[in-house]
Design a protein around this motif. Structure first.
Motif, PDB file in Angstrom:
ATOM      1  N   THR A  35       0.791  -1.219  -0.221  1.00 14.27           N
ATOM      2  CA  THR A  35      -0.085  -0.002  -0.067  1.00 14.27           C
ATOM      3  C   THR A  35       0.908   1.183  -0.062  1.00 14.27           C
ATOM      4  O   THR A  35       2.137   1.112  -0.270  1.00 14.27           O
ATOM      5  CB  THR A  35      -1.114   0.009   1.198  1.00 14.27           C
ATOM      6  OG1 THR A  35      -1.940   0.981   0.992  1.00 14.27           O
ATOM      7  CG2 THR A  35      -0.292   0.334   2.505  1.00 14.27           C
ATOM      8  N   PHE A  36       0.433   2.361   0.015  1.00 19.09           N
ATOM      9  CA  PHE A  36       1.030   3.615   0.139  1.00 19.09           C
ATOM     10  C   PHE A  36       0.944   4.121   1.410  1.00 19.09           C
ATOM     11  O   PHE A  36       0.243   4.287   2.081  1.00 19.09           O
ATOM     12  CB  PHE A  36       0.549   4.656  -1.033  1.00 19.09           C
ATOM     13  CG  PHE A  36       0.398   4.047  -2.321  1.00 19.09           C
ATOM     14  CD1 PHE A  36       1.795   4.262  -3.027  1.00 19.09           C
ATOM     15  CD2 PHE A  36      -0.598   3.592  -2.948  1.00 19.09           C
ATOM     16  CE1 PHE A  36       1.721   3.970  -4.133  1.00 19.09           C
ATOM     17  CE2 PHE A  36      -0.548   3.123  -4.335  1.00 19.09           C
ATOM     18  CZ  PHE A  36       0.488   3.181  -5.014  1.00 19.09           C
ATOM     19  N   LYS A  37       2.335   4.589   1.998  1.00 17.42           N
ATOM     20  CA  LYS A  37       2.624   5.309   3.219  1.00 17.42           C
ATOM     21  C   LYS A  37       1.564   6.250   3.349  1.00 17.42           C
ATOM     22  O   LYS A  37       1.112   6.385   4.739  1.00 17.42           O
ATOM     23  CB  LYS A  37       4.051   5.693   3.275  1.00 17.42           C
ATOM     24  CG  LYS A  37       4.703   5.699   4.628  1.00 17.42           C
ATOM     25  CD  LYS A  37       6.119   5.709   4.681  1.00 17.42           C
ATOM     26  CE  LYS A  37       6.656   6.585   3.520  1.00 17.42           C
ATOM     27  NZ  LYS A  37       8.092   6.519   3.241  1.00 17.42           N
ATOM     28  N   GLY A  38       1.180   7.207   2.419  1.00 18.57           N
ATOM     29  CA  GLY A  38       0.441   8.206   2.924  1.00 18.57           C
ATOM     30  C   GLY A  38      -0.874   7.980   2.553  1.00 18.57           C
ATOM     31  O   GLY A  38      -1.780   8.858   2.386  1.00 18.57           O
ATOM     32  N   GLY A  39      -1.188   6.887   2.234  1.00 21.66           N
ATOM     33  CA  GLY A  39      -2.545   6.489   1.777  1.00 21.66           C
ATOM     34  C   GLY A  39      -2.843   6.471   0.368  1.00 21.66           C
ATOM     35  O   GLY A  39      -1.856   7.038  -0.570  1.00 21.66           O
ATOM     36  N   TYR A  40      -3.883   6.242  -0.332  1.00 22.52           N
ATOM     37  CA  TYR A  40      -4.224   6.369  -1.794  1.00 22.52           C
ATOM     38  C   TYR A  40      -4.172   7.421  -2.412  1.00 22.52           C
ATOM     39  O   TYR A  40      -4.060   7.789  -3.619  1.00 22.52           O
ATOM     40  CB  TYR A  40      -5.438   5.376  -2.107  1.00 22.52           C
ATOM     41  CG  TYR A  40      -5.168   3.897  -2.448  1.00 22.52           C
ATOM     42  CD1 TYR A  40      -4.370   3.532  -3.639  1.00 22.52           C
ATOM     43  CD2 TYR A  40      -5.721   2.997  -1.595  1.00 22.52           C
ATOM     44  CE1 TYR A  40      -4.259   2.393  -3.980  1.00 22.52           C
ATOM     45  CE2 TYR A  40      -5.320   1.425  -2.063  1.00 22.52           C
ATOM     46  CZ  TYR A  40      -4.712   1.287  -3.217  1.00 22.52           C
ATOM     47  OH  TYR A  40      -4.474  -0.011  -3.759  1.00 22.52           O
ATOM     48  N   THR A  41      -4.221   8.523  -1.376  1.00 23.38           N
ATOM     49  CA  THR A  41      -4.494   9.850  -1.947  1.00 23.38           C
ATOM     50  C   THR A  41      -3.105  10.124  -2.662  1.00 23.38           C
ATOM     51  O   THR A  41      -2.992  11.118  -3.746  1.00 23.38           O
ATOM     52  CB  THR A  41      -4.386  11.058  -0.928  1.00 23.38           C
ATOM     53  OG1 THR A  41      -4.637  12.200  -1.248  1.00 23.38           O
ATOM     54  CG2 THR A  41      -3.505  10.942   0.265  1.00 23.38           C
ATOM     55  N   GLU A  42      -2.056   9.686  -2.230  1.00 24.23           N
ATOM     56  CA  GLU A  42      -0.948   9.572  -3.333  1.00 24.23           C
ATOM     57  C   GLU A  42      -0.727   9.505  -4.562  1.00 24.23           C
ATOM     58  O   GLU A  42      -0.493   9.899  -5.419  1.00 24.23           O
ATOM     59  CB  GLU A  42       0.532   8.924  -2.392  1.00 24.23           C
ATOM     60  CG  GLU A  42       0.577   9.192  -1.047  1.00 24.23           C
ATOM     61  CD  GLU A  42       2.165   8.859  -0.748  1.00 24.23           C
ATOM     62  OE1 GLU A  42       3.064   8.865  -1.482  1.00 24.23           O
ATOM     63  OE2 GLU A  42       2.231   8.106   0.259  1.00 24.23           O
ATOM     64  N   LEU A  43      -1.661   8.028  -5.070  1.00 25.83           N
ATOM     65  CA  LEU A  43      -1.751   7.823  -6.226  1.00 25.83           C
ATOM     66  C   LEU A  43      -2.788   8.734  -7.053  1.00 25.83           C
ATOM     67  O   LEU A  43      -2.380   9.126  -7.996  1.00 25.83           O
ATOM     68  CB  LEU A  43      -2.381   6.507  -6.161  1.00 25.83           C
ATOM     69  CG  LEU A  43      -2.641   5.795  -7.453  1.00 25.83           C
ATOM     70  CD1 LEU A  43      -1.283   5.842  -8.449  1.00 25.83           C
ATOM     71  CD2 LEU A  43      -3.330   4.304  -7.401  1.00 25.83           C
ATOM     72  N   TYR A  44      -4.147   8.998  -6.408  1.00 31.65           N
ATOM     73  CA  TYR A  44      -4.975   9.636  -7.209  1.00 31.65           C
ATOM     74  C   TYR A  44      -4.440  11.284  -7.515  1.00 31.65           C
ATOM     75  O   TYR A  44      -4.581  11.936  -8.320  1.00 31.65           O
ATOM     76  CB  TYR A  44      -6.251   9.381  -6.900  1.00 31.65           C
ATOM     77  CG  TYR A  44      -6.743   9.614  -5.178  1.00 31.65           C
ATOM     78  CD1 TYR A  44      -7.215  11.200  -4.837  1.00 31.65           C
ATOM     79  CD2 TYR A  44      -7.020   8.645  -4.545  1.00 31.65           C
ATOM     80  CE1 TYR A  44      -7.340  11.183  -3.679  1.00 31.65           C
ATOM     81  CE2 TYR A  44      -7.580   8.981  -3.296  1.00 31.65           C
ATOM     82  CZ  TYR A  44      -7.567  10.111  -2.722  1.00 31.65           C
ATOM     83  OH  TYR A  44      -8.232  10.406  -1.402  1.00 31.65           O
ATOM     84  N   GLU A  45      -4.024  11.912  -6.288  1.00 32.01           N
ATOM     85  CA  GLU A  45      -3.391  13.162  -6.383  1.00 32.01           C
ATOM     86  C   GLU A  45      -2.201  13.235  -7.607  1.00 32.01           C
ATOM     87  O   GLU A  45      -2.191  14.002  -8.407  1.00 32.01           O
ATOM     88  CB  GLU A  45      -2.833  13.617  -5.009  1.00 32.01           C
ATOM     89  CG  GLU A  45      -3.937  13.858  -4.253  1.00 32.01           C
ATOM     90  CD  GLU A  45      -5.116  14.855  -4.339  1.00 32.01           C
ATOM     91  OE1 GLU A  45      -4.811  15.807  -5.555  1.00 32.01           O
ATOM     92  OE2 GLU A  45      -6.016  15.063  -3.898  1.00 32.01           O
ATOM     93  N   THR A  46      -1.393  12.219  -7.663  1.00 24.72           N
ATOM     94  CA  THR A  46      -0.205  12.253  -8.670  1.00 24.72           C
ATOM     95  C   THR A  46      -0.858  12.072 -10.045  1.00 24.72           C
ATOM     96  O   THR A  46      -0.494  12.755 -10.849  1.00 24.72           O
ATOM     97  CB  THR A  46       0.601  10.997  -8.180  1.00 24.72           C
ATOM     98  OG1 THR A  46       1.093  11.350  -6.969  1.00 24.72           O
ATOM     99  CG2 THR A  46       1.831  11.002  -9.160  1.00 24.72           C
TER     100      THR A  46
END
Ligand SMILES: Cc1cc2nc3c(=O)[nH]c(=O)nc-3n(C[C@H](O)[C@H](O)[C@H](O)COP(=O)(O)OP(=O)(O)OC[C@H]3O[C@@H](n4cnc5c(N)ncnc54)[C@H](O)[C@@H]3O)c2cc1C
Length: 458
Positions: free
Chosen positions: A221-232
């Motif tokens: 998973t992403f350390k900072g949560g999925y927000t890392e993926l969708y914001e990027t």
């Protein structure tokens, strides 16, 4: 070239990013009905740290997704689970979740002996002596019907529905074998085509023998949560993203397509990245046959309660617990002990637990008040694990309802998707993508969105 994408979930944002790679100067407008991007990916800023209240992990073994995350510059953000084991709650007691097998379907009675009766255990071991399954090569059968007929109700209810329910928000009776366990379906195809006896335990045994052992983690998973993926994705796509922009229709005009609820732009290409029923609605005027076919896909609702406790004292050293589908007097279908499952969350101190509710056809959780959901989460957690959340100091709560969170991947689902794609092949400039088309998991949605973006970019 002008592109419109409807839906800023993972499929829509991935498509926007991919189309931009092909068309540096294109107009790419993404329309999102709600006030935020991400769809079923949703990271909530708990005081203790970012907390996912939708998807919480991805299959790290899908190297196509891992490479995609690397391309986005997210490799250093990927973290892995602790490896703590899961439990199943059945017969009023927690038990180790049976190991091996395919979604709870075993090769023998041995891994399931502690959660089924001796009669069912004997039946599992005798299955290979029964006449072969009348398996439709290339087609699909209902998981519940097949497992009940071959191995008995206890296997379906205590294990298979518990495991599938955690992923698909459905019991085994609402899912298809190929739609949810493609490797098992392919092995059954192979057995039938080779003129061998096709049995469930035999097919599962063959799959286990084929599997090469790997030390790599199964999930990440992403350390900072999925927000890392969708914001990027949103940022790197360079798309114009309109939130609070509910699209209610698509119409063909002389020069292209017009979006009802969108800008005045005439679009050359429109990619619909919404859940199946909305997609059916949006296709109505531009691809009526595809629209009609797609109406067959129904959605399963669910609800999550995220709870943060001051103390983790007494929470079992497990990653979570799945609840058997025939368990009376329990509302929750699963608990994830996030602070045990994920070291980066455990490092925040205290305890984080996610309670999940809802299976296809059961809207109790969706209709319940927030207070009831929280009470059920705390009561069930105590009943199942002995952990008294009220005494442990409930510091933060977040309730998230997912209306139509997941498509029901039943035994006709894949044929429906194929038929929709067939109808759309004749419609220039319109395409579809999303979890209903590509499969449930984050890597499957990304792969589907990449293919759709490649087709529509041509
Ligand atoms: C509770 C839950 C837990 C999950 N856990 C995991 C997990 O741990 N791992 C995993 O791999 N997968 C998981 N999944 C599955 C995964 O999250 C989804 O399959 C994936 O995020 C779906 O992405 P999507 O873009 O296809 O759809 P969505 O995320 O549904 O995006 C569609 C978007 O379209 C928008 N939209 C709808 N109608 C309109 C309209 N008329 N106009 C404009 N916009 C519209 C919606 O608001 C939404 O933002 C989970 C799903 C749920 C619900």
């Amino acid at each position: 070239m002008n592109f419109a994408i409807i839906g800023a979930g993972l499929a829509g944002l991935t498509s926007a990013y991919e189309i931009r790679k092909q068309h540096a100067d294109a107009t790419i407008d993404v329309y999102e009905a709600t006030d935020r991007i991400g769809g079923k990916l949703f990271t909530v800023p708990f005081q203790a740290g970012p907390t996912d209240m939708g998807a919480e992990a991805f299959l790290y073994r899908r190297k196509d997704a891992v490479e995609f995350f690397a391309e986005l510059g997210l490799t250093d953000s990927i973290v892995f689970p602790s490896g703590m084991k899961s439990l199943v709650y059945t017969g009023g007691a927690t038990q180790p979740l049976p190991a091996g097998g395919v979604m709870g379907i075993p090769a023998s009675s041995e891994p399931l002996a502690h959660v089924v009766s001796t009669e069912t255990a004997a039946r599992i071991d005798d299955e290979a002596n029964q006449p072969g399954i009348d398996w439709p090569v290339g087609g699909d059968l209902n998981v519940g019907t097949l497992v009940r007929a071959r191995l008995g109700d206890e296997v379906a209810d205590h294990v298979v529905s518990a495991l599938l329910g955690g992923v698909y928000s459905c019991t085994a009776d609402d899912l298809g074998v190929r739609a949810t366990m493609p490797a098992l379906a392919e092995e059954l195809d192979r057995l039938v085509e080779a003129g061998e006896q096709a049995t469930l335990t035999g097919a599962v045994r063959n799959l286990a023998a084929d599997k090469t052992k790997s030390d790599e983690p199964v999930f990440g998973t992403f350390k900072g949560g999925y927000t890392e993926l969708y914001e990027t994705l949103a940022e790197k796509s360079g798309a114009d993203i309109y939130v609070d922009a509910f699209v209610s229709g698509i119409e063909k005009t002389d020069g292209g397509y017009k979006i009802t609820g969108g800008q005045d732009t005439i679009y050359d290409r429109v990619l619909i990245a919404t859940p199946a029923p909305t997609t059916a609605l949006l296709l109505k005027k531009v691809a009526p046959e595809a629209s009609e076919t797609l109406k067959a896909v129904k959605l399963a609702d669910s609800a999550l309660v995220g709870m943060r406790f001051e103390s983790a004292e007494g929470l079992p050293d497990n990653s979570g617990v799945l609840v058997a589908s025939d368990e009376p007097d329990v509302h929750a279908k699963a608990f994830t002990f996030s602070s045990k499952k994920w070291p980066h969350i455990g490092d925040r101190g205290g305890a984080l637990v996610r309670a999940s509710f809802g299976r296809f056809g059961d809207t109790t959780a969706l209709r319940a008040s927030e207070d009831d959901l929280v009470d059920w989460a705390l009561d069930d957690l105590e009943k199942i694990t002995g952990f008294d959340g009220r005494a442990a100091g409930l510091e933060e709560i977040y309730v998230q309802r997912w209306f139509g969170g997941l498509p029901r991947y039943n035994e006709t689902h894949l044929a429906t998707v194929e038929e929709v794609r067939g109808h759309l092949a004749g419609v220039a400039g319109i395409d579809v993508t999303g979890a209903w088309a590509g499969g449930v998991g984050v890597p499957a949605v990304i792969a589907d969105a990449k293919s759709a973006a490649a087709r529509i970019s041509e």
